[in-house]
Design a protein around this motif. Structure first.
Motif, PDB file in Angstrom:
ATOM      1  N   GLY A 279       0.486  -7.604  13.069  1.00 29.11           N
ATOM      2  CA  GLY A 279      -0.455  -8.722  13.155  1.00 29.11           C
ATOM      3  C   GLY A 279      -0.730  -9.387  11.823  1.00 29.11           C
ATOM      4  O   GLY A 279      -1.120 -10.552  11.793  1.00 29.11           O
ATOM      5  N   ALA A 280      -0.547  -8.649  10.717  1.00 28.26           N
ATOM      6  CA  ALA A 280      -0.660  -9.299   9.400  1.00 28.26           C
ATOM      7  C   ALA A 280       0.565 -10.198   9.216  1.00 28.26           C
ATOM      8  O   ALA A 280       1.526 -10.122   9.983  1.00 28.26           O
ATOM      9  N   ARG A 281       0.503 -11.071   8.220  1.00 24.77           N
ATOM     10  CA  ARG A 281       1.620 -11.992   7.978  1.00 24.77           C
ATOM     11  C   ARG A 281       2.140 -11.825   6.555  1.00 24.77           C
ATOM     12  O   ARG A 281       1.412 -11.369   5.666  1.00 24.77           O
TER      13      ARG A 281
ATOM     14  N   GLY B 299       2.260 -16.609  -2.404  1.00 26.26           N
ATOM     15  CA  GLY B 299       2.040 -17.360  -1.163  1.00 26.26           C
ATOM     16  C   GLY B 299       0.590 -17.432  -0.757  1.00 26.26           C
ATOM     17  O   GLY B 299      -0.305 -17.077  -1.526  1.00 26.26           O
ATOM     18  N   GLN B 300       0.399 -17.880   0.479  1.00 26.62           N
ATOM     19  CA  GLN B 300      -0.941 -18.136   0.998  1.00 26.62           C
ATOM     20  C   GLN B 300      -1.226 -17.205   2.176  1.00 26.62           C
ATOM     21  O   GLN B 300      -0.332 -16.926   2.979  1.00 26.62           O
ATOM     22  N   PRO B 301      -2.477 -16.747   2.295  1.00 26.24           N
ATOM     23  CA  PRO B 301      -2.849 -15.894   3.424  1.00 26.24           C
ATOM     24  C   PRO B 301      -2.621 -16.618   4.747  1.00 26.24           C
ATOM     25  O   PRO B 301      -2.689 -17.849   4.805  1.00 26.24           O
ATOM     26  N   ASN B 302      -2.378 -15.841   5.789  1.00 28.39           N
ATOM     27  CA  ASN B 302      -2.255 -16.387   7.142  1.00 28.39           C
ATOM     28  C   ASN B 302      -1.077 -17.350   7.291  1.00 28.39           C
ATOM     29  O   ASN B 302      -1.106 -18.236   8.134  1.00 28.39           O
TER      30      ASN B 302
ATOM     31  N   VAL C 160       6.882  -0.404   9.287  1.00 30.11           N
ATOM     32  CA  VAL C 160       5.639  -0.845   9.920  1.00 30.11           C
ATOM     33  C   VAL C 160       5.411   0.029  11.154  1.00 30.11           C
ATOM     34  O   VAL C 160       6.273   0.112  12.032  1.00 30.11           O
ATOM     35  N   THR C 161       4.264   0.696  11.190  1.00 24.75           N
ATOM     36  CA  THR C 161       3.918   1.542  12.339  1.00 24.75           C
ATOM     37  C   THR C 161       2.932   0.792  13.246  1.00 24.75           C
ATOM     38  O   THR C 161       2.490  -0.303  12.907  1.00 24.75           O
TER      39      THR C 161
END
Ligand code: MF3
Ligand code: CO
Ligand code: CO
Length: 264
Positions: free
Chosen positions: A144-146, A188-191, A241-242
């Protein structure tokens, strides 16, 4: 091409390859001393990878022109892809050794910084902040994170210390292929950027410069140096990634970050 999601049996192989890569860094530490050549360090790593571990050193003959050695050794103002040579290490040098092994068809890719004798306060600080950049990036890895979230936290931490982030080279998906999608940039930028999904494997490997971010490739077509000849540091881990966070496949016992981060 999109990032590949690893199956349970692929994850087992990635775990083993990662463990073996980390063990090469454990082995080589005591040999990084004044007067040793980086060629000597390469030979020790090569023999350990091939004869002790039964692995293939992925860098050897990789790319075009083919990389001529089995590990990368990047000294002082070399950002990455330093070619081991007959030049002797001297007191105060800082060295990144980047190891990638192939075991049972799968890759483990990791690097750490070593210091020769007593480094300057400046060099020590750069090395520490660069490792913190890696750790802050790892701490954000979860479904879900980017990818932009990771780049942003790394860039923010580096710039807070008046350092710069190299933009021309980045982390990468990894598996049966050395470098696969996605690209994991360290700014970079969040989201923004690709969403992180359970079962992905990728590296984070920030290259942080004490001076300006710009790089230059030497005529050997591999060695990348800082344009302003400022010091550069890098640390790298291969990650899985778990469902609940991240597993550091190349984790070593000398680290302050846990091997498994479970956010649930
Ligand atoms: N290990 C490097 C990375 O982290 C790649 C080195 S490619 C080589 O992606 F050919 F120089 F070894
Ligand atoms: Co890598
Ligand atoms: Co690497």
């Amino acid at each position: 091409m999109a990032a590949t999601i690893k199956t349970a049996s692929e994850i087992e192989k990635m775990r083993f390859a990662g463990k073996l890569a980390s063990e090469v860094l454990n082995m080589i530490g005591e040999h990084v001393v004044k007067g040793a050549t980086t060629e000597h360090l390469d030979r020790l790593c090569h023999n350990y990878i091939v004869d002790v571990q039964g692995c293939i050193p992925a860098p050897l003959h990789y790319g075009n022109p083919p990389f001529p050695k089995s590990v990368c050794t990047s000294v002082n103002h070399v950002i990455c892809h330093g070619i081991p040579s007959d030049k002797k290490l001297k007191d105060g040098d800082i060295v990144n050794i980047d190891v990638t092994v192939i075991k049972d068809g799968y890759h483990g890719d990791t690097s750490k910084m070593f210091v020769v004798g007593k480094p300057s306060i400046m060099a020590e600080r750069l090395i520490k902040v660069t490792q913190e950049c890696l750790y802050k990036g790892i701490a954000l890895v979860r479904p879900g994170a980017r990818l932009g979230d990771i780049g942003h936290v790394i860039q923010t931490h580096a710039q807070h210390h008046n350092y710069s982030v190299v933009q021309e080279y980045c982390g990468h998906g990894i598996g049966a292929t050395f470098h696969e999608d996605p690209q994991v940039v360290h700014y970079g930028q969040p989201n923004t950027g690709e969403e992180i999904v359970a079962g992905m494997c990728f590296t984070i490997e920030p290259m942080i410069n004490a001076g300006k971010r710009h790089s230059k490739m030497l005529p050997d077509k591999w060695t990348v140096v800082t344009k302003d000849r400022s010091l550069s540091a890098q640390w790298e881990h291969t990650l899985l990634v778990t469902e609940t966070g991240v597993e550091i496949l190349t984790h070593r016992d000398d680290e302050t970050i846990p091997r498994i981060i479970n956010h649930s």
